[in-house]
Design a protein around this motif. Structure first.
Motif, PDB file in Angstrom:
ATOM      1  N   ARG A  85      89.680  24.558 -31.804  1.00  0.00           N
ATOM      2  CA  ARG A  85      89.234  25.867 -32.268  1.00  0.00           C
ATOM      3  C   ARG A  85      89.824  26.978 -31.409  1.00  0.00           C
ATOM      4  N   LYS A 131      88.195  38.518 -33.214  1.00  0.00           N
ATOM      5  CA  LYS A 131      86.876  38.281 -32.646  1.00  0.00           C
ATOM      6  C   LYS A 131      85.870  39.352 -33.083  1.00  0.00           C
ATOM      7  N   GLU A 162      87.825  31.513 -37.024  1.00  0.00           N
ATOM      8  CA  GLU A 162      86.853  32.330 -37.768  1.00  0.00           C
ATOM      9  C   GLU A 162      87.528  33.429 -38.576  1.00  0.00           C
ATOM     10  N   GLY A 186      81.444  33.113 -39.212  1.00  0.00           N
ATOM     11  CA  GLY A 186      80.638  33.322 -38.020  1.00  0.00           C
ATOM     12  C   GLY A 186      79.215  33.764 -38.343  1.00  0.00           C
ATOM     13  N   ARG A 191      77.659  36.388 -37.641  1.00  0.00           N
ATOM     14  CA  ARG A 191      77.533  37.771 -38.122  1.00  0.00           C
ATOM     15  C   ARG A 191      77.952  37.932 -39.570  1.00  0.00           C
ATOM     16  N   HIS A 230      77.382  28.900 -27.714  1.00  0.00           N
ATOM     17  CA  HIS A 230      76.857  30.236 -28.007  1.00  0.00           C
ATOM     18  C   HIS A 230      75.343  30.273 -27.906  1.00  0.00           C
ATOM     19  N   GLU A 290      82.957  25.562 -26.592  1.00  0.00           N
ATOM     20  CA  GLU A 290      83.985  26.467 -26.059  1.00  0.00           C
ATOM     21  C   GLU A 290      84.532  25.917 -24.746  1.00  0.00           C
TER      22      GLU A 290
HETATM   23  C1  PEP Z   1      82.516  31.783 -32.330  1.00  0.00           C
HETATM   24  O1  PEP Z   1      82.264  30.587 -32.574  1.00  0.00           O
HETATM   25  O2  PEP Z   1      83.629  32.152 -31.916  1.00  0.00           O
HETATM   26  C2  PEP Z   1      81.483  32.816 -32.518  1.00  0.00           C
HETATM   27  C3  PEP Z   1      81.782  34.109 -32.457  1.00  0.00           C
HETATM   28  O3  PEP Z   1      80.256  32.306 -32.712  1.00  0.00           O
HETATM   29  P1  PEP Z   1      79.003  32.952 -33.487  1.00  0.00           P
HETATM   30  O4  PEP Z   1      79.520  33.454 -34.808  1.00  0.00           O
HETATM   31  O5  PEP Z   1      78.073  31.793 -33.611  1.00  0.00           O
HETATM   32  O6  PEP Z   1      78.471  34.047 -32.614  1.00  0.00           O
END
Ligand code: PEP
Ligand code: MN
Length: 262
Positions: free
Chosen positions: A52, A57, A90, A110, A112, A198, A224
């Motif tokens: 990943r 971001k 993502e 993601g 959000r 996370h 991560e």
């Molecule tokens: C991610 O996995 O990079 C991430 C931003 O996670 P999340 O959407 O769960 O905050």
């Protein structure tokens, strides 16, 4: 939601959704090709298949590192495929869909974006696996509703991912909802993954949460990982370094073996 017989689906020569545990690992964000190569080589050595890295971001502040942008996708897929890995990234913007379809093996939605309905509908129509993360303010029912947007479009290659929710507790970045993991395994036949990185927000809690997630029935983990977490441009506190990851993989394998006969 329709029930299928065997949980999961094929992606090339691998199966996602058990009985073998899948690990998706890599940096929060793609920062440099050299770093990514180091991570990819380590995954290959440990027999892992899923790399990943985020390139666009979703950051709380517009002044925080935003990722390399779409040019990063070609780097991600080149590095992944060089090491015999599949790549996950993502998608944050519907306008970027074509680029992701070209380069990425699994499209991540993601937390959000869990209720970004036009995106979900579009992903229902593509021939590409999707990993759908639970929003940190969303219920299990809402997650299943979001999943239905994708499934009803005809895309059945879907993974759900619990990544922690907001609660009154602030000692950890989020509160990992393992009850939801056990419940999702009952409620649907989709693979259920857990992202302890996370949820914890700190590297030293990632392994205990990962092991607990397996015991709760997780089919896979999203972790991560960075060659030098302290210089990571996003989420430095929670990324595992490579030796720590290697230890985690060993213990995860041992627990998976125990759980198989449980
Ligand atoms: C991610 O996995 O990079 C991430 C931003 O996670 P999340 O959407 O769960 O905050
Ligand atoms: Mn991150």
């Amino acid at each position: 939601m329709a029930n299928e017989k065997r949980r999961g689906f094929a992606l090339g020569d691998i199966w996602l959704g058990g009985p073998e545990l899948n690990l998706i690992a890599g940096p929060c964000a793609l920062e440099s090709e050299t770093d990514l190569e180091e991570v990819a080589a380590s995954l290959q050595r440990l027999g892992q298949r899923l790399l990943r890295a985020g390139v666009c971001k979703p950051r709380t502040s517009p002044r925080s590192y935003q990722g390399q942008g779409l040019e990063g996708l070609a780097i991600l897929s080149r590095v992944a495929h060089k090491y015999g890995l599949y790549c996950v990234s993502e998608l944050t913007d519907l306008a970027h869909l074509e680029a992701y379809l070209e380069h990425v093996d699994i499209i991540q939605v993601g937390a959000r974006s869990m209720q970004y309905f036009p995106l979900l509908r579009a992903l229902g129509r593509v021939d590409k696996p999707v990993l759908l993360k639970r929003g940190f303010g969303n219920t299990v029912e809402e997650l299943l509703g979001a999943a239905d947007y994708i499934l009803e479009g005809g895309n059945r290659r879907l993974i759900l991912c619990e990544r922690g929710i907001r609660s009154f507790e602030t000692a950890t970045r989020a509160t990992l909802d393992l009850g939801a993991v056990a419940l999702l395994k009952q409620r649907c036949s989709l693979p259920v993954f857990v992202d302890p990185s996370h949820a914890a927000g700190r590297a030293d809690l990632v392994e205990p949460l990962a092991l607990a997630a397996l015991a709760a029935g997780a089919d896979g983990l999203l972790l991560e990982l960075h060659p030098d977490p302290k210089r990571a441009l996003s989420d430095p506190q929670q990324q595992l370094d490579l030796p720590t990851f290697e230890g985690l993989v060993r213990r995860v394998r041992r627990l998976t073996d125990c759980l198989r006969d449980f």
